[in-house]
Design an enzyme around this catalytic site. Structure first.
Site, PDB file in Angstrom:
ATOM      1  N   HIS A 303       0.833  -1.204   0.000  1.00 37.06           N
ATOM      2  CA  HIS A 303       0.000   0.000   0.000  1.00 37.06           C
ATOM      3  C   HIS A 303       0.875   1.264   0.000  1.00 37.06           C
ATOM      4  CE1 HIS A 303      -3.103   2.875   1.108  1.00 37.06           C
ATOM      5  NE2 HIS A 303      -2.378   3.225   2.165  1.00 37.06           N
ATOM      6  N   HIS A 308       1.213   5.187  -2.111  1.00 36.37           N
ATOM      7  CA  HIS A 308       1.587   6.546  -1.690  1.00 36.37           C
ATOM      8  C   HIS A 308       2.847   7.105  -2.352  1.00 36.37           C
ATOM      9  CE1 HIS A 308      -1.389   7.258   1.430  1.00 36.37           C
ATOM     10  NE2 HIS A 308      -1.201   6.027   1.890  1.00 36.37           N
ATOM     11  N   GLU A 348      -6.068   9.180   0.078  1.00 37.25           N
ATOM     12  CA  GLU A 348      -6.333   7.732   0.017  1.00 37.25           C
ATOM     13  C   GLU A 348      -7.239   7.325  -1.149  1.00 37.25           C
ATOM     14  OE1 GLU A 348      -4.863   5.411   1.521  1.00 37.25           O
ATOM     15  OE2 GLU A 348      -3.957   6.334   3.272  1.00 37.25           O
ATOM     16  N   SER A 367      -3.469   0.925  -4.766  1.00 36.73           N
ATOM     17  CA  SER A 367      -2.898  -0.299  -4.192  1.00 36.73           C
ATOM     18  C   SER A 367      -3.970  -1.381  -4.050  1.00 36.73           C
ATOM     19  CB  SER A 367      -2.276  -0.003  -2.820  1.00 36.73           C
ATOM     20  OG  SER A 367      -3.256   0.509  -1.939  1.00 36.73           O
TER      21      SER A 367
HETATM   22 FE   LIG Z   1      -2.519   5.013   3.266  1.00 36.79          FE
END
Ligand SMILES: [Fe+2]
Length: 470
Positions: A303, A308, A348, A367
């Site tokens: 993730h 990110h 997010e 992700s």
């Molecule tokens: Fe996150």
């Protein structure tokens, strides 16, 4: 889902006891203890102050700044020296001291009104005020909202490690032992710890990497694709090995000033958002269980590194992320919850417009194969990003989002966010100093002048640059 810690650091609570009062360097510990006793004895008669009353600014290391006004009748007499003694006894740092003739003065010009701004240890606030009430009249403090502590230097982030959920592989028999299991605290370490991932962990990474990267060209935004290409070239992004935080952090620092910091689990929103203000991203190092490579209930390195990191290499996105972090510093719990929701729907699960179509930039989408496909389909609702509405929109963390917010672009999203942040009520303004990576509280005219003069120099330089190219 938002769990917030108490804004009062525990070490301040501990110091709030007479036995731990520091002794006066002037050699008057007895006087100090006696004042403490007197203040406690007289407290009912002198209207004891509530904890934090009159506290307008809680500085680091438990120092508080107080604004006091009081009157001394016939100041020529002993009252003035007695008053000075109170400030001396509590080692108060005087920031501002002003007098004027008392308005209600009856017969004499010797009655003076005082305005004092001083800094004192948090645990001494009540005692100092009660002591002052014995030698002066009309003692008043300005009653303002207490400001939650927040980090002002990058090293203060060592105090921002309040985990909501900690990954504990030894207790979870469904997970393989994680190599990051020894990590119990979040600290900036130089160099960042390197992790030797197992064959099974690398196989999980390979599966995730292959599947998601097949979707990126059609679903990810341009900024993500550009950075991903760079990460493949410079940072060992490939399906056969899991990149190391140390290499990625160096890569990001050169591009946007962001750096990574290892974290042992899910941090509280206040702590997590605070780190963004310093361009620090808290990243896990463990990897999801091999039995469910396309899903992880908590953030893992798939993730962080695939979701990110590429976006943090983009300058405008980095600016947007830092703006949320800066807005969170010293904000109330209610505002933190709103900012955490904004973070959720942007960093997010954010979407943005690009060349007439909608693309993903949110890490939760980039992700997750399933949600990335779903988010860009016609099944969910797409709404324009508007911080006022987005900040209070309910969100889902168990199923796919029914609603996604679409930004026009990052420049526009940052401008809207900064406008929103200005409306958050705080009794101060902040300035981030990129040279020292620290937060300056603009609470004096001189500080504002200094910051302005730095900006003037930069503007002059930009004007010069414009002349040179025109
Ligand atoms: Fe996150």
């Amino acid at each position: 889902k938002v769990s917030l810690r108490s804004p009062v650091p525990q070490d301040l609570e501990k110091r709030n006891s007479a036995s731990e009062l520091p002794t006066d360097p002037a050699g008057t510990p007895d006087r100090r203890a006696s004042l403490q006793e007197d203040a406690e004895k007289d407290a009912p008669a002198t209207e004891p102050l509530g904890k934090g009353e009159g506290l307008v600014w809680e500085e680091e290391e438990g120092r508080a700044t107080l604004i006091l006004t009081f009157t001394l009748r016939n100041a020529k007499k002993a009252g003035l020296s007695k008053t000075a003694k109170v400030f001396e006894t509590f080692e108060a740092g005087i920031h501002h001291f002003e007098t004027r003739q008392a308005k209600k003065s009856k017969n004499t010009t010797d009655d003076l009104e005082f305005f004092v701004k001083c800094e004192v240890h948090n645990s001494d606030v009540s005692v100092l005020i009660n002591s002052l009430k014995k030698v002066a009249e009309d003692v008043k403090t300005i009653r303002e909202e207490r400001v939650p502590w927040f980090p002002k230097k990058i090293r203060d982030l060592d105090k921002c490690h309040h985990l909501i959920a900690k990954y504990e592989p030894d207790l979870d028999h469904d997970h393989p032992v994680s190599l990051s299991s020894s990590l119990t605290r979040t600290q900036i370490r130089d160099p960042l710890p390197r992790v030797e991932y197992t064959v099974q962990e690398t196989a999980t990474w390979r599966e995730v990497y292959r599947k998601l990267s097949s979707l990126y060209p059609t679903h990810a935004c341009k900024q993500y694709l550009d950075a991903f290409q760079q990460l493949e070239k410079c940072c060992g992004y490939q399906e056969d090995s899991i990149p190391q935080l140390q290499d990625i952090s160096r890569f990001l620092k050169e591009r946007t000033g962001f750096q990574l910091r290892p974290v042992a689990g899910l941090l509280s929103p206040r702590d997590f958002l605070a780190s963004l203000a310093f361009r620090v991203f808290q990243s896990t190092q463990y990897i999801r269980h091999s039995s469910s490579p396309m899903h992880s209930p908590e953030p893992d390195c798939c993730h962080e590194l695939l979701g990110h990191v590429p976006m943090l290499a983009d300058k405008e996105f980095a600016q947007f992320s830092q703006a949320i972090g800066l807005a969170s510093l010293g904000s109330s719990d209610v505002e933190i919850e709103k900012l955490a929701t904004l973070y959720w729907f942007t960093i997010e699960f954010g979407l943005c417009k690009q060349n007439g179509s909608i693309k993903a930039y949110g890490a939760g989408l980039l992700s997750s194969y399933g949600e990335l496909v779903y988010a860009l389909s016609n099944k969910p609702e797409h709404k324009p990003f508007d911080p006022e509405l987005t900040a209070v929109h309910p969100y889902q963390d168990q199923i796919f989002q029914p609603v996604y917010f679409v930004a026009e672009n990052f420049e526009d999203a940052t401008a809207k966010l900064q406008k929103y942040a200005l409306k958050i009520k705080k009794p101060f303004s902040l300035h981030y100093d990129p040279f020292t990576c620290s937060i300056e509280v603009l609470n004096t005219l001189q500080k504002i002048k200094n910051t302005l003069s730095q900006m003037k120099e930069e503007l002059k330089n930009l004007c010069c640059a414009l002349e040179n190219i025109s």
